[in-house]
Every structure is written in C-alpha cells, then in structure tokens.
Design an enzyme around this catalytic site. Sequence first.
Site, PDB file in Angstrom:
ATOM      1  N   SER A 164       0.845  -1.192   0.000  1.00  0.00           N
ATOM      2  CA  SER A 164       0.000   0.000   0.000  1.00  0.00           C
ATOM      3  C   SER A 164       0.883   1.247   0.000  1.00  0.00           C
ATOM      4  O   SER A 164       1.685   1.439  -0.907  1.00  0.00           O
ATOM      5  CB  SER A 164      -0.953  -0.034   1.192  1.00  0.00           C
TER       6      SER A 164
ATOM      7  N   HIS B 183      -7.680  -5.116  -1.146  1.00  0.00           N
ATOM      8  CA  HIS B 183      -6.480  -4.538  -0.544  1.00  0.00           C
ATOM      9  C   HIS B 183      -5.853  -5.478   0.484  1.00  0.00           C
ATOM     10  O   HIS B 183      -4.774  -5.212   0.995  1.00  0.00           O
ATOM     11  CB  HIS B 183      -6.836  -3.207   0.101  1.00  0.00           C
TER      12      HIS B 183
END
Length: 724
Positions: free
Chosen positions: A574, A692
Amino acid sequence: MPWHSALKRLSGACLLASVTLLAHAADKGAPPTAVKPVTDRYGALAVTDPYRWLEKAGTPEVQRWSAAQDARTRGYLDQLPARQPMADWLMKQAAASSSAYYDLKAAGGQLFALYNQPPKQQPMLAVMGQDAEPAKARIVLDPNALNAKGTTAIDWYVPSPTGKLVAVSMSENGSEDGSLHIVDVTTGREVDAVIPNVQYPTGGGSVAWREDGSGFWYTRYPGADAPAERRHFYEQVYYHRIGDDPAKDAYVLGQDFPRVAEIALDARPGTAGVIVAVANGDGGEFAHYLIGKDGRTTQITRFEDKVVAAALGPDALYLISRQGAPRGKLLKLPLGDLTLAKAQTLVPESEAALEPGGEFGAANITVTKTAIYLREIIGGPSRVAIYGHDGTQRGQLPLPDVATVDEVEALDDGSLLVAVKTYLEPARFVRFDEASGQAAPTALRQTSPLAFDDVEVVREFATSKDGTRVPLNIVRKKGTKLDGSHPLLLNGYGGYGVSMVPRFLGAATRLWLDGGGIFVVANLRGGGEFGETWHTQGSLTNKQNVFDDFAASARYLVDKGYTAPARMAAIGGSNGGLLMGATFTQHPDLFRAVVSTVGIYDMLRVELDPNGAFNVTEFGSVKNPAQLKALYAYSPYHHVKSGAKYPAIFMATGETDGRVNPMHSRKMIARLQAATGSGRPVLLSINAHAGHGMGSSLSIRVNQQADIYAFLFDQLGMAYKPAQ
C-alpha cells in the site's frame, strides 16, 4: 529517454499520440505491452504516460494483458521447487495454530469477539461470558457457512448495549463494500432489513446503538444509484429504528462535512450520548460532535483545533489535543459546558506520544469509574499509562519489553482485558484488576506450533540523510555473526501517522529465519511513532524524508555487517508499496529483490480515484504547485529509467481493491518490464477475488505468502529448511 521527457514538446491539456507501438519487454519472457502515449499538462509541465490504456480495467484488452501477466508469474513461481512445499507448510502451521480472538467488545454482561479458527477461511463472530473463557464461547455469525467459497467477510461489528442484537457489516471478495445486517445474538438469525452502502474503503463505516437497543446511528454513502462522482464520498450519519424501512431512516448529520469525510461513531453505556469523530480525509485533521440523548447535536472541536481523539466518560469528555503539543496531551471537558476553550489539561505532553489509533482515538482512551488508561507509544513499542480522573499518575500496566497494546476493554466487574503483542509470542489477553493492580493471564490467548526461543529482537538506530535517528527492530537468531553474509528482509511503511508496532511474526518469518535470514522493521518518518511531528516530517512536501530514512536503514544494515546489497530484499504494501517503488527507482543497486503489494506508483493520478481523493491531505494535490513539484520529484512511475539495473521485482494486487487502484501495479509493471536492464524478472500477480487484503480468505493469504517467500528464496539463493 524517460517517457515523461520524450514528448514534452507536445502541448494541450491531454494529447493522444497517433501511433500505437508494440513494445517488447527488456525483461525477457514478459508479455509484450502496447505503448499508447498520452500527454497531460500540469501548468508548464508536460508529462507523457505510455500506458494510460492500462487504467481501464474492464476492457477486453486490459483483461487479456492482465491474464497474460498473471500466467507468466504463475509459470515462474509454480516451477520453483520450494513454492508448493512452502504453501503446504504454511497452511499446516495455520491449521495447527489455535483459535484467535480479537476486537473484543463487552455488552450486556457478555463479551463479543471476532474469532479466527484455521483452517476456516474467514473469521467469525463469537460471544462468551465476561469471565473470558473461550471454552464457553458460541458462534453468533459464521461467514463460512454463508459462503462456502470463503469470500464473504465481516468488516466490523457493534453489539447493542443490552447484548441482545449485534450490527454486522459484511462484504464480498475483499471489496470492503459493506451492507449492515442486524443479528439476534441468541438465535443467530437476521431480524431486520439489510441496510446497504454503510461501509466502503474510502471513509470506512460505523454504528453506535441507542442505550436501550431500540435503534442506532450509522454511516451511509449515497450508494449505487448516485452519480459516480458522489457514490463513495459524502458519508453522512443516519438514524435507524429497529423494524423501520431503512429507506425512511432519518438524516442526522454530515451534509456540511467535506466530500472526503471519514466518520466514526462511539457510544459507551452510562455516558451522555454518541461521539461523532470526522476525519478530513487521511491527513490527520479531525472534528468532533456530540449527539445527546435528546438527539440534539453539538460541535465540540474543529479541524483547526488539532484535537485528534475524543472519548466520553461518566461525567466528562476526554480529548487528545496536539495544539502546542505535537506528541499529544489529554484534556478534560466537563459535560455541562462543552466549550473547548474551557478544557483542563489533565495529562501534559511527555516523551511518549498519544496517537489517535483505533476509531480515531476512542480505542486509545479507556475511562472507568476509577481511572483513565492511555495508550502511549515511544518509537514503535507502546505502553498503557494509568491516571486518576484528576490526572494523578498511577503507573503503567505491566508489559514485556518491545511490546504493543491495541485493545483495552473495560468489564463490568472492575477489570480490564488487555491485548498484549510482541514480535516473538502470539497475541494474548491479560486481565488487569483495578482494585489490586495485579495482572493475570487468561485463556484468551493464541498458541502457535512454532517456537521462537532461539530468536531475539534488538533495537538499533540508523542515521538518515538529514541526521534524524531512525529506529530499527532487528529480528535475528541468537548468536548471529555480523559478517555480511545473511539474507535480510527490510520492511517499512512511513505514512498516515500509522505506527509500525510489534506484532507476532508467525510462520512466514520463522520460515525466513530458518533459511538463514534476518527480518527488520524500520520505524520511518510519516508514521506516528514519535507523534505528529514525526508524521508531518514524512507527509505532503516532506515525503522524500521517508524514502531517505529507508535507504539509510538499508545502508546501516550493510555497514554493520548484517547483510550485503546482493543478499538484501525489501518488502512493503500500500503506502509501503509506494515506499518500495520510490526506493528502487532512486537506488536501483540497494536491494537484490523487492516485493511490493497493492502499491501506489503514479503519484500524478492518485487523486483521480475515489480513495485517492481522501489521500490528498496526506500526499498533496497536483493542483498545488509546491505539492505537484514534490509529487513529481518522487513519483515512482515517472522515474523508471530505460536500461537501469533494477532488482528482481514481485508485485501483487487484487482486482476488487477499493483503497489503491490496481492500475498502479499494471502500469508500473509494464514500465519496468520495458526498461529494466538487469535481466532479473519483473512479475505481477493479479487476484480476481481479493482487494487490498482486508477480507481475503485464508487460502488466498497463505498462497500469497508462499508466492512471496518462494520468490525471495529463489532470488537470494536461499535453501528452504522448514522447521518441524
């Protein structure tokens, strides 16, 4: 010549070159990728993007390209002799680990928890008595029974104060696109209409119950029927009464909030109402409101007040303020007059930082009838300080060295359950008795089939480019000789004020250590390890400090004899993926291999995505000249150089990721494959059933770990020697 300068003589807002080229990759064996240059202007700056077409996820052309990339990656990974044995071993360790309980919430004389029971694919919701005996726990909601594929996940839950009902947000395929379900705790059946659009990665989601359990306040987005530019923005607060039609729920608050508002609700039994914490995107600015029992709303703080957390006690409101105190101070505001200027400084700023954490800070302030418990962090490890209601110091909860606490749950009997985590021991809850001041273990502890008795954690400090000392948490086998021979894996993040705190490292790290490796976590600027100054020194136009800290950490580990560049790898995800991209484009020779998951790479187009708009307060905007200059200066995608000898690269992304657009990984891989001159592989793994990372099934998580470590072992020439 870099693409951003090759066609910079072109003018206009957005120009599409008339020629489409089919570029054969410098990374031999990679699928060919079409080059379709598009040039954008940012004032006087012209920037050309050769792979803009890869942003369009739904087109057949992009789907074929993605399938070819994933097939190429699978062909590389699946032929590695260690890859399948690693996956089997990791799954075996997961199955042999005990059940884990976390996210505890006490309500109605009961204790609720999320409950992970490998080899089941998803955590469940369980309830037990406040004696915290897991042998007496029962399942309230099991997503695995709802969906045999393991792709239905619980995003979050909130029990009613009576403990009779529980509100649960659930989503599919790691999307975090949640709908709210109201479940009867006794029967496990849904008892009310499903409420859609309560949770999304952009602003999260939240619920706060009325004290009698007759209804609740909740967050809601405009939803699928709204225009795309509004769909995942403009989060607001509504009230729902059990049994009513959700379409007729009453609007409460939020129409004047920013487009990128993120809302968290916090209600505690015996207090004056509901705290509404509103974040202005992801940059660390907060406002707070109180919804009283009469339904009236009062604003208490504004973004400019620098109050980052609020929690209700029986007779006062407690606030963590950074006004003149970047590490944080605790304020006390009587409920009779909620004028912020009249707040008393109860706990002044100290060497420890009071960070927001949890639901914008509420989780880090625990107020009981006799004391206040504050989670404090010092450079990574944390502690829990105890104060009287008058601010008198009463010591600290007893904790191991280099540990962290991220849950403190007060129970009806005057005790607290405290989650204790370290790098080398599985998470466990201890019970702290307020009256005696004694702590005792509970049965709420996770066990692992693996021991780390032969391993130690040491903290050392690297010196960054500007002289800043950067903490390093070095996990190594006892007796490790510093002769530069060891494979080393360096992990970092550095953003959003998020602190890299101790967490049990588990089977994957045991596998790495047994292969002769050393694992290191760097506490970089941009995080919250030393308070808000530490964060702001690594955000907006100061973001380059984060990359300098990471590079300095790597060089320190080489200089001290832990490893050598040819034996060192880096890993991040991320915002940590951005860290990876910036590091290997700025220092191609620093690492032998890099793993970057769900990363951000094109910093000039981040804010065009829904969640990217929330990141503007952290990264900046191309609309601001100074911020544009900083973004462009480090944007990894725009600094890939043809012929540079890049490390071996492994990137992974999920097609349902609502936090970071998978197009970043697609474009970055295409650019790297065309440019690299090292002869090392540049690989992309794309999972259609993952986002994610939140909500991913156990099998997806285990297989990705196996992919990562098989890749690293292969690139660093390590032998696979699993512990028995």
